[in-house]
Design an enzyme around this catalytic site. Structure first.
Site, short mmCIF file in Angstrom:
data_model
loop_
_atom_site.label_atom_id
_atom_site.label_comp_id
_atom_site.label_asym_id
_atom_site.label_seq_id
_atom_site.Cartn_x
_atom_site.Cartn_y
_atom_site.Cartn_z
N ASP A 249 0.85 -1.20 0.00
CA ASP A 249 0.00 0.00 0.00
C ASP A 249 0.88 1.25 0.00
OD1 ASP A 249 -1.94 1.94 0.58
OD2 ASP A 249 -1.89 1.50 2.73
N CYS A 306 -9.55 12.06 -1.98
CA CYS A 306 -8.17 12.33 -2.42
C CYS A 306 -8.04 13.76 -2.90
CB CYS A 306 -7.81 11.46 -3.61
SG CYS A 306 -8.02 9.74 -3.32
N GLU A 418 -2.62 14.98 1.55
CA GLU A 418 -3.08 14.71 0.17
C GLU A 418 -4.44 14.01 0.23
OE1 GLU A 418 -0.30 12.94 -2.58
OE2 GLU A 418 1.35 14.10 -1.74
P1 XMP Z 1 -13.29 6.05 -2.90
O1 XMP Z 1 -13.63 6.99 -4.00
O2 XMP Z 1 -13.92 4.72 -3.08
O3 XMP Z 1 -11.71 5.86 -3.01
O4 XMP Z 1 -13.57 6.63 -1.56
C1 XMP Z 1 -10.99 5.06 -2.12
C2 XMP Z 1 -9.53 5.06 -2.50
O5 XMP Z 1 -8.94 6.36 -2.34
C3 XMP Z 1 -7.52 6.22 -2.13
N1 XMP Z 1 -7.12 7.03 -0.99
C4 XMP Z 1 -6.44 8.19 -1.09
N2 XMP Z 1 -5.94 8.85 -2.16
N3 XMP Z 1 -5.19 10.57 -0.73
C5 XMP Z 1 -5.29 10.03 -1.96
O6 XMP Z 1 -4.82 10.65 -2.93
C6 XMP Z 1 -5.66 9.97 0.40
O7 XMP Z 1 -5.55 10.50 1.50
C7 XMP Z 1 -6.32 8.72 0.20
N4 XMP Z 1 -6.90 7.83 1.07
C8 XMP Z 1 -7.39 6.82 0.29
C9 XMP Z 1 -7.26 4.74 -1.89
O8 XMP Z 1 -6.72 4.21 -3.08
C10 XMP Z 1 -8.66 4.22 -1.59
O9 XMP Z 1 -8.81 2.83 -1.83
#
Ligand code: XMP
Length: 481
Positions: A249, A306, A418
């Site tokens: 991850d 994100c 981020e």
């Molecule tokens: P959804 O749209 O289903 O996306 O809520 C979940 C995915 O978002 C990613 N993720 C992040 N990406 N900053 C990012 O740029 C973050 O803080 C972050 N947290 C999660 C991750 O791939 C997740 O499965």
């Protein structure tokens, strides 16, 4: 500098074009797919490795519904291994540590134990763990001497039917049926008790044939690890706890550290599938696959929480990223997990049509009963928190787990988040959301004239739409109730 000539697209930029179909019912389609090279699921949905989405309760619910969950890594190694173990212990066609008691235990002790655990029989063992008999409620009903040792009232070992370790589900089922039994003790070749197979557990298993289970009938579960040397220790603890696959991850998965970690994990744990990510290009897929990845997670900046694209300027709109990566993944036999940005069943179908084998979902599952965290009431509505794993508070919490102390508030300013923290409405049990998502996908497969996911990949034809087309696609010109 290079400017790519093509336009990148995401879910709302396109629709799928309906085509002639001979599918007569949504039930006639098969949503079975590969999560990774060796792990199949009956629905193509994975819960995200976020600390507001997947711990053991979510992982169990996902596997019972035919998907799979990835337990996040933002906790101590011991706790993560315990979360994995909890999922693996939840169901099995063999109970591994069945309740037992020694032969000298009294009839009244046996009665108390049966009542305490709400069960109908207890195995009787000697001090070295050998099976010596089975005492059931029937043996005790009319027994008047409550101080009598159970060894005098039990069914002794020589009259018990047992199976040896490693017996298949079919063999156990046949033995239970042929001898009209409800309980079948499992022993090793020295006669020591190893476990118990019950007719009830087999019936339960057969009632949920779509659940994601391993060869021993245990629910499958995945765990996320990072890319630091200490993460090999984390992976080791999860593997010992029985994890089925590991996700490396890291936000920028097309990096030396991610590639080296995939390689190191594959060398160390060849029996465990390793998933690399996140990437947004075909080159990223190829490099992770070359290092041994058994699936690749695709999505940079697509997630609902994100802000990577805003903060860094990097990312690829998700539909294009999935389509490019899937072309490379299919050529190499590496399943693609489309991670982030799924809001509706339509998005799920588009991601699958673009070539994904599964989708990973965060926010949409964060408001369910099974997600970690408390429900709070905001403006009269029940909500739960969802946060990006690169958000400010997630960063601070992560540092606190690593340092095992509180982070000085002055150091908070050094974090460049981020991701954001947000609220999502409570949505009830996860199985209800999965039902809606999979229902939409099934319908989508029939519009594509496809009875399987592979056929959907072959048949899918996307068409770009304008903002007017997008407006027309939702409910419009009515007041929605
Ligand atoms: P959804 O749209 O289903 O996306 O809520 C979940 C995915 O978002 C990613 N993720 C992040 N990406 N900053 C990012 O740029 C973050 O803080 C972050 N947290 C999660 C991750 O791939 C997740 O499965």
């Amino acid at each position: 500098m290079r400017l790519r000539p093509d336009t990148a697209l995401t879910f709302d930029d396109v629709l799928l074009v309906p085509r002639r179909s001979s599918i007569h019912s949504r039930q006639a389609v098969n949503t079975r797919t590969c999560f990774s090279r060796r792990i199949e699921t009956s629905i193509p949905i994975v819960s995200s490795n976020m600390d507001t989405v997947t711990e053991s309760a979510m992982a169990m619910a996902m596997a019972r519904s035919g998907g799979i969950g990835v337990i996040h890594r933002f906790m101590t190694i011991e706790r993560q291994a315990a979360e994995v173990a909890r999922v693996k212990r939840a169901e099995s066609f063999m109970v591994e540590h069945p309740f037992s008691l020694p032969g000298k235990a009294t009839v009244s002790e046996a009665r108390a134990k049966l009542t305490e655990h709400g069960i109908g029989g207890l195995l009787v063992t000697s001090s070295d763990g050998a099976l010596i008999g089975l005492v059931s409620t029937r043996d005790l009903i009319f027994e008047e001497d409550s101080d009598r040792p159970v060894s005098e009232v039990m069914t002794p070992r020589e009259r018990l039917i047992t199976v040896e370790a490693g017996a298949s589900l079919e063999a156990a089922r046949a033995t239970l049926h042929n001898h009209r039994l409800e309980k079948l003790p499992v022993v090793d070749n020295a006669g020591r008790l190893l476990g118990l197979i019950t007719a009830q557990d087999i019936i339960k298993m057969e009632q949920s044939p779509d659940a994601t289970k391993d060869e021993r009938g245990r629910l499958r579960v995945v765990a996320a690890v990072g890319v630091r040397p200490s993460d090999v220790e984390r992976a080791e603890a999860c593997v010992k706890a029985g994890v089925d696959a590991l996700v490396v991850d890291i936000a920028h998965g097309h990096s030396d550290s991610a590639i080296n970690m995939v390689r190191a994990l594959k060398e160390r744990f060849p029996q465990t599938d390793v998933i690399g990510g996140n990437v947004a290009t075909a080159d990223g897929v190829r490099d992770l696959a070359e290092a041994g990845a058994d699936a690749v997670k695709v999505g940079v900046g697509a997630g609902s929480i994100c802000i990577t694209r805003v903060v860094t300027g990097f990312g690829v709109p998700q539909l294009t990223a999935v389509a490019d990566c899937a072309e490379a993944g299919h050529a190499l036999g590496v399943p693609i997990i489309a991670d982030g940005g799924i809001r509706t069943a339509g998005d799920l179908t588009k991601a699958m049509a673009a070539g994904a084998s599964t989708v990973m979902i965060g926010s949409l599952l964060a408001g369910t009963d099974e997600s970690p965290g408390a429900t709070v009431v905001r403006d009269g509505r029940r909500v739960k928190v969802v946060r990006g794993m690169a958000s400010l508070t997630a960063n601070i919490d992560r540092q606190e787990v690593e340092l095992r102390r509180e982070v000085d508030p002055e150091d908070w300013e050094r974090v460049v988040p981020e991701g954001v923290e947000a609220m999502v409405p409570m949505r009830g049990p996860v199985k209800d959301i999965l039902h809606q998502l999979v229902g939409g996908l099934r319908s989508g497969l029939s519009y594509a004239g496809a009875s399987t996911i592979e056929e959907l990949w072959r048949n899918a034809e996307f068409i770009r739409i304008t903002s007017a087309g997008k407006r027309e696609s939702g409910a419009h010109d009515v007041e929605v109730r």
